[in-house]
Motif scaffolding. Structure first.
Motif, PDB file in Angstrom:
ATOM      1  N   LYS A 145       0.725  -1.207  -0.025  1.00 57.19           N
ATOM      2  CA  LYS A 145      -0.006  -0.202   0.144  1.00 57.19           C
ATOM      3  C   LYS A 145       0.925   1.293   0.080  1.00 57.19           C
ATOM      4  O   LYS A 145       0.565   2.119  -0.807  1.00 57.19           O
ATOM      5  CB  LYS A 145      -0.877  -0.084   1.406  1.00 57.19           C
ATOM      6  CG  LYS A 145      -1.792   1.200   1.325  1.00 57.19           C
ATOM      7  CD  LYS A 145      -2.823   0.923   2.424  1.00 57.19           C
ATOM      8  CE  LYS A 145      -3.850   2.334   2.658  1.00 57.19           C
ATOM      9  NZ  LYS A 145      -4.727   2.094   3.677  1.00 57.19           N
ATOM     10  N   VAL A 146       1.890   1.166   0.836  1.00 56.97           N
ATOM     11  CA  VAL A 146       2.747   2.396   0.902  1.00 56.97           C
ATOM     12  C   VAL A 146       3.974   2.574  -0.048  1.00 56.97           C
ATOM     13  O   VAL A 146       3.928   3.506  -0.708  1.00 56.97           O
ATOM     14  CB  VAL A 146       3.179   2.593   2.211  1.00 56.97           C
ATOM     15  CG1 VAL A 146       4.142   3.837   2.658  1.00 56.97           C
ATOM     16  CG2 VAL A 146       1.860   2.704   3.480  1.00 56.97           C
ATOM     17  N   GLU A 147       4.618   1.457   0.129  1.00 54.82           N
ATOM     18  CA  GLU A 147       5.812   1.686  -0.857  1.00 54.82           C
ATOM     19  C   GLU A 147       5.497   1.520  -2.346  1.00 54.82           C
ATOM     20  O   GLU A 147       5.906   2.359  -3.154  1.00 54.82           O
ATOM     21  CB  GLU A 147       6.583   0.422  -0.693  1.00 54.82           C
ATOM     22  CG  GLU A 147       7.140   0.226   1.029  1.00 54.82           C
ATOM     23  CD  GLU A 147       8.554   1.231   1.115  1.00 54.82           C
ATOM     24  OE1 GLU A 147       8.962   1.752   0.076  1.00 54.82           O
ATOM     25  OE2 GLU A 147       9.149   1.116   2.332  1.00 54.82           O
ATOM     26  N   VAL A 148       4.638   0.476  -2.699  1.00 56.49           N
ATOM     27  CA  VAL A 148       4.470   0.461  -4.260  1.00 56.49           C
ATOM     28  C   VAL A 148       3.180   1.403  -4.435  1.00 56.49           C
ATOM     29  O   VAL A 148       3.711   2.109  -5.520  1.00 56.49           O
ATOM     30  CB  VAL A 148       3.927  -1.056  -4.596  1.00 56.49           C
ATOM     31  CG1 VAL A 148       3.662  -1.087  -5.886  1.00 56.49           C
ATOM     32  CG2 VAL A 148       5.043  -2.097  -3.838  1.00 56.49           C
ATOM     33  N   GLY A 149       2.125   1.495  -3.831  1.00 59.32           N
ATOM     34  CA  GLY A 149       1.199   2.321  -4.165  1.00 59.32           C
ATOM     35  C   GLY A 149       1.663   3.990  -4.091  1.00 59.32           C
ATOM     36  O   GLY A 149       1.227   4.787  -4.840  1.00 59.32           O
ATOM     37  N   ARG A 489      13.119  -9.438   5.463  1.00 58.68           N
ATOM     38  CA  ARG A 489      14.057  -8.986   4.162  1.00 58.68           C
ATOM     39  C   ARG A 489      13.411  -9.332   2.784  1.00 58.68           C
ATOM     40  O   ARG A 489      13.289  -8.665   2.094  1.00 58.68           O
ATOM     41  CB  ARG A 489      15.187  -9.621   4.276  1.00 58.68           C
ATOM     42  CG  ARG A 489      16.127  -9.141   3.219  1.00 58.68           C
ATOM     43  CD  ARG A 489      17.525  -9.632   3.642  1.00 58.68           C
ATOM     44  NE  ARG A 489      18.688  -9.133   2.699  1.00 58.68           N
ATOM     45  CZ  ARG A 489      19.088  -9.636   1.454  1.00 58.68           C
ATOM     46  NH1 ARG A 489      18.552 -10.950   1.075  1.00 58.68           N
ATOM     47  NH2 ARG A 489      19.912  -9.319   0.712  1.00 58.68           N
ATOM     48  N   GLN A 490      12.712 -10.578   2.652  1.00 61.77           N
ATOM     49  CA  GLN A 490      12.219 -10.639   1.346  1.00 61.77           C
ATOM     50  C   GLN A 490      11.115  -9.881   1.062  1.00 61.77           C
ATOM     51  O   GLN A 490      10.932  -9.502  -0.063  1.00 61.77           O
ATOM     52  CB  GLN A 490      11.893 -12.367   1.378  1.00 61.77           C
ATOM     53  CG  GLN A 490      11.405 -12.968  -0.107  1.00 61.77           C
ATOM     54  CD  GLN A 490      12.513 -12.773  -1.160  1.00 61.77           C
ATOM     55  OE1 GLN A 490      13.588 -12.612  -1.073  1.00 61.77           O
ATOM     56  NE2 GLN A 490      12.110 -12.360  -2.280  1.00 61.77           N
ATOM     57  N   ASN A 491      10.105  -9.699   1.901  1.00 63.92           N
ATOM     58  CA  ASN A 491       8.914  -8.793   1.597  1.00 63.92           C
ATOM     59  C   ASN A 491       9.351  -7.373   1.146  1.00 63.92           C
ATOM     60  O   ASN A 491       8.878  -6.985   0.280  1.00 63.92           O
ATOM     61  CB  ASN A 491       8.016  -8.846   2.877  1.00 63.92           C
ATOM     62  CG  ASN A 491       7.369 -10.215   3.146  1.00 63.92           C
ATOM     63  OD1 ASN A 491       7.383 -10.971   2.016  1.00 63.92           O
ATOM     64  ND2 ASN A 491       7.040 -10.454   4.286  1.00 63.92           N
ATOM     65  N   VAL A 492      10.296  -6.889   2.101  1.00 66.58           N
ATOM     66  CA  VAL A 492      10.850  -5.581   1.827  1.00 66.58           C
ATOM     67  C   VAL A 492      11.579  -5.346   0.468  1.00 66.58           C
ATOM     68  O   VAL A 492      11.099  -4.405  -0.120  1.00 66.58           O
ATOM     69  CB  VAL A 492      11.718  -5.045   2.694  1.00 66.58           C
ATOM     70  CG1 VAL A 492      12.369  -3.760   2.539  1.00 66.58           C
ATOM     71  CG2 VAL A 492      11.060  -4.952   4.225  1.00 66.58           C
ATOM     72  N   ILE A 493      12.465  -6.200   0.322  1.00 65.55           N
ATOM     73  CA  ILE A 493      13.075  -6.274  -1.278  1.00 65.55           C
ATOM     74  C   ILE A 493      12.031  -6.536  -2.188  1.00 65.55           C
ATOM     75  O   ILE A 493      12.194  -5.732  -3.486  1.00 65.55           O
ATOM     76  CB  ILE A 493      13.988  -7.421  -1.231  1.00 65.55           C
ATOM     77  CG1 ILE A 493      15.144  -6.965  -0.282  1.00 65.55           C
ATOM     78  CG2 ILE A 493      14.635  -7.414  -2.988  1.00 65.55           C
ATOM     79  CD1 ILE A 493      16.267  -8.026  -0.160  1.00 65.55           C
ATOM     80  N   GLN A 494      11.199  -7.274  -2.366  1.00 65.66           N
ATOM     81  CA  GLN A 494      10.088  -7.370  -3.220  1.00 65.66           C
ATOM     82  C   GLN A 494       9.004  -6.093  -3.596  1.00 65.66           C
ATOM     83  O   GLN A 494       8.931  -5.522  -4.371  1.00 65.66           O
ATOM     84  CB  GLN A 494       9.128  -8.551  -2.871  1.00 65.66           C
ATOM     85  CG  GLN A 494       8.007  -8.704  -3.867  1.00 65.66           C
ATOM     86  CD  GLN A 494       7.355 -10.046  -3.638  1.00 65.66           C
ATOM     87  OE1 GLN A 494       7.434 -10.719  -2.459  1.00 65.66           O
ATOM     88  NE2 GLN A 494       6.340 -10.341  -4.437  1.00 65.66           N
ATOM     89  N   ALA A 495       8.788  -5.599  -2.345  1.00 59.64           N
ATOM     90  CA  ALA A 495       8.073  -4.469  -2.290  1.00 59.64           C
ATOM     91  C   ALA A 495       9.011  -3.151  -2.862  1.00 59.64           C
ATOM     92  O   ALA A 495       8.491  -2.124  -3.815  1.00 59.64           O
ATOM     93  CB  ALA A 495       7.411  -3.839  -0.993  1.00 59.64           C
ATOM     94  N   LYS A 496      10.197  -3.098  -2.505  1.00 62.02           N
ATOM     95  CA  LYS A 496      10.930  -2.126  -3.207  1.00 62.02           C
ATOM     96  C   LYS A 496      11.242  -2.201  -4.630  1.00 62.02           C
ATOM     97  O   LYS A 496      11.202  -1.081  -5.226  1.00 62.02           O
ATOM     98  CB  LYS A 496      12.518  -1.912  -2.379  1.00 62.02           C
ATOM     99  CG  LYS A 496      12.358  -1.647  -0.917  1.00 62.02           C
ATOM    100  CD  LYS A 496      12.152  -0.110  -0.697  1.00 62.02           C
ATOM    101  CE  LYS A 496      12.150   0.345   0.703  1.00 62.02           C
ATOM    102  NZ  LYS A 496      12.137   1.835   0.905  1.00 62.02           N
ATOM    103  N   LYS A 497      11.523  -3.241  -5.000  1.00 55.25           N
ATOM    104  CA  LYS A 497      11.713  -3.752  -6.570  1.00 55.25           C
ATOM    105  C   LYS A 497      10.264  -3.421  -7.220  1.00 55.25           C
ATOM    106  O   LYS A 497      10.569  -2.866  -8.418  1.00 55.25           O
ATOM    107  CB  LYS A 497      12.235  -5.265  -6.795  1.00 55.25           C
ATOM    108  CG  LYS A 497      13.546  -5.390  -6.284  1.00 55.25           C
ATOM    109  CD  LYS A 497      13.996  -6.765  -6.693  1.00 55.25           C
ATOM    110  CE  LYS A 497      15.592  -6.872  -6.340  1.00 55.25           C
ATOM    111  NZ  LYS A 497      16.034  -8.126  -6.739  1.00 55.25           N
ATOM    112  N   ALA A 498       9.178  -3.762  -6.779  1.00 55.32           N
ATOM    113  CA  ALA A 498       8.046  -3.366  -7.335  1.00 55.32           C
ATOM    114  C   ALA A 498       7.890  -1.788  -7.457  1.00 55.32           C
ATOM    115  O   ALA A 498       7.523  -1.256  -8.599  1.00 55.32           O
ATOM    116  CB  ALA A 498       6.748  -3.720  -6.615  1.00 55.32           C
ATOM    117  N   ALA A 499       8.374  -1.171  -6.424  1.00 52.58           N
ATOM    118  CA  ALA A 499       8.327   0.481  -6.561  1.00 52.58           C
ATOM    119  C   ALA A 499       8.931   1.053  -7.625  1.00 52.58           C
ATOM    120  O   ALA A 499       8.872   1.802  -8.368  1.00 52.58           O
ATOM    121  CB  ALA A 499       8.415   1.026  -5.085  1.00 52.58           C
TER     122      ALA A 499
END
Length: 603
Positions: A145-149, A489-499
């Motif tokens: 919601k926050v990082e990607v959106g 770590r995995q969730n954060v990296i995935q969200a950062k890459k999507a952003a």
């Protein structure tokens, strides 16, 4: 009006200079001439000059929005922006005393949330740049919601803001041209009959964010207008609309395996179906069952309408952007160029760039022109000014064709192929349309069932060309994942890459900074290493990250680049190359340019 920030910096500089020269009075062998020179300096000659070496000339009149301004990096970014002469606006969720106490008084605080597009648009009005330092709790839903959106909303709002500013500049340029043209001062007031001089300084300063080569909302609007015209006047030309808005959907290829088969028989064995959906999207679907055959959806640049009757040219553009749904299949973007030699003979070249699509949602695919490779090895690289046609191609996987045809059969039996191939093509409208997705959304694929590898179903929303630029509009602070707990770590990296993918596909000029583990210490203590390895060499201070972000705002070498930054590390076994040193006042605001120049673009 007196700027207190500038006044304070001048005062600090004057005090520092006075103290440094005052301490030198006790040095031996100083002559009376030296004392007289000191007195003249203190009278105002030195104080009247530039207030400090941190000022950048590009900062004058520039407004920068900082998202995440109350965070550890965002607060330092705000202070450094003010120090360099920028006007700073901070996007904060609340305007309470606790939040405002974290920001300097000179920062304009605006209430809003990155998850709310309307509040983001209000905050970005009048801003020239955006630095995003947002950080969400390490929960999957909050990260999405926050990082990607949030990054997606900031990019969309930034594009709309730039379009509004460009429209205003165009109106001013048109008015200036009308005033200069005293013979017909009112001609072209409605945008017709006037051709802007692209060589003038006013018009060259106007840069488009994207050039629409095809768009579903325009197609839908033209279809509605055509329907009204046909209902009101049967003879109107609105009735004569191209069924695919000048898109061509056809079979191509060397036709290997077809033998003496006619074109009609080829289309029976490789059925295609196309049309325009009610929302204006282009639908192209089919099934390829013969070797050496592929389906291609393409469009000529000459068929794209352009204002003032000018021909469309992609000179000065650097990438093409597709918004589409492809059901997880792999497609190939194709571009055709044409040039005329000295004898007047035209030569046509084909360039290809493969890409993958999402399994269950729309995605935006950004392909730089530098990624396109000529079909024939050894031919010259792609020249955007020579592009005459573009499109999307589906080539069936070789393994799937071998499973269908075997090692010796060149084509399937006509009856079996038609029975299997025509079944999925009975209807064009699809009630289970894929949900609309954002720019370059990434995620885990969730195919419901095994899909036919020879069948493709393409829905094309729009195609746009992204112009080249000189400066990034958007600086995103991402991360490398180092220093994070293993369970998040995995969730954060995935969200950062999507952003990051969302920002790259938006069409904005960008710079993505991936710092190593952040530490609370003064900046400028050690040299910085800039790399593109997706691995962090070491920690980095908040102040150094903020300094890198600000220095990239007006650096041509930082345009459309992603890189990791960390402090240099030295040991007995290995010494890393020092590619950037902070701060080095003698190098000026472009001290990162040598380090950025060696990094790959469009990353």
């Amino acid at each position: 009006a007196i700027n207190p920030i500038v006044l304070g910096r001048k005062s600090r500089r004057a005090v520092d200079l006075a103290w440094r020269q005052f301490t030198q009075l006790s040095a031996p062998f100083r002559s009376s001439a030296d004392v007289e020179e000191l007195e003249r300096d203190l009278e105002g000659a030195a104080v009247a000059g530039p207030f400090c070496a941190y000022e950048v000339p590009e900062a004058e009149g520039r407004m920068v929005l900082v998202a995440g301004a109350t965070g550890s990096v965002g607060r330092v970014v705000c202070n450094k922006l003010l120090l360099r002469g920028y006007q700073v606006r901070a996007l904060v969720r609340d305007l309470d005393e606790g939040t405002l106490a974290k920001l300097p008084d000179a920062v304009e605080a605006v209430k809003g949330d990155v998850t709310d597009l309307r509040s983001v648009q209000r905050a970005l009005q009048g801003c020239d740049k955006c630095i995003c330092c947002i950080k969400a709790p390490p929960l999957r839903k909050q990260l999405e919601k926050v990082e990607v959106g949030g990054v997606r909303n900031l990019a969309v709002a930034m594009i709309r803001n730039k379009n509004a500013m460009q429209h205003k500049l165009r109106k001013e340029a048109l008015l200036t041209q009308q005033i200069q043209d005293l013979g017909t001062p009112l001609e072209g007031a409605n945008g017709e009959g006037t051709t802007m001089d692209t060589s003038s300084p006013t018009s060259t300063a106007i840069q488009v964010t994207k050039l629409a080569l095809s768009h579903s909302k325009y197609i839908a609007a033209r279809r509605d207008a055509a329907g009204e015209a046909a209902a009101g006047a049967p003879g109107e030309e609105g009735r004569e609309r191209h069924p695919l808005d000048h898109w061509k959907f056809q079979l191509k290829g060397p036709w290997t395996g077809l033998g003496q088969m006619s074109e009609a028989q080829a289309y029976k064995l490789n059925p295609l179906k196309s049309g325009i959906l009610t929302n204006g999207m282009i639908r192209a679907k089919g099934r390829i069952t013969c070797r050496g055959v592929y389906a291609e959806l393409s469009k000529d640049l000459a068929d794209i309408p352009q204002a003032h009757g000018r021909d469309v040219s992609l000179a000065g553009f650097e990438a093409i952007l597709f918004k589409l749904y492809g059901a997880g299949k792999e497609f190939t973007a194709v571009i055709y160029t044409e040039k005329t030699d000295a004898q007047g003979k035209k030569h046509r070249q084909t360039f290809k760039a493969p890409f993958k699509t999402h399994h269950w949602k729309e995605c935006a695919v950004r392909i730089p022109f530098s990624r396109f490779r000529p079909m024939i090895a050894g031919e010259p690289p792609l020249d955007p000014a020579q592009i005459v046609e573009f499109g999307i191609r589906f080539v069936p996987p070789k393994d799937a064709l071998n499973d269908l045809l075997g090692d010796h059969d060149d084509s399937p039996s006509e009856g079996a192929s038609l029975a299997k191939a025509m079944a999925p093509l009975d209807t064009l409208e699809d009630p289970d349309a894929a949900p609309p997705g954002g720019f370059g959304v990434q995620g885990n694929a969730r195919p419901k069932q095994e899909r036919d590898p020879l069948l493709f179903n393409l829905r094309l929303d729009w195609v746009k060309a992204i112009p080249g630029g000189t400066e990034p509009d958007f600086v995103l602070v991402s991360c490398t994942g180092e220093g994070l707990d293993a369970d998040v770590r995995q969730n954060v990296i995935q969200a950062k890459k999507a952003a990051e993918a969302s920002l790259r596909a938006s069409g904005l000029g960008y710079t993505i900074v991936r710092p190593g583990p952040l530490v609370q210490e003064p900046g400028g203590q050690r040299a910085l290493v800039l790399e593109q390895t997706e691995q962090s060499r070491g920690p980095i201070s908040y102040a150094d990250v903020a300094d890198v972000c600000i220095r990239t705002l007006h650096d041509e070498e930082a345009y459309n680049k992603t890189f990791e930054v960390s402090q240099e590390m030295a040991s007995n076994d290995e010494m890393y190359e020092l590619v950037g040193v902070m701060p080095d006042r003698s190098a000026g605001p472009r001290s990162l340019a040598p380090a950025l120049a060696r990094l790959e673009k469009n990353t």
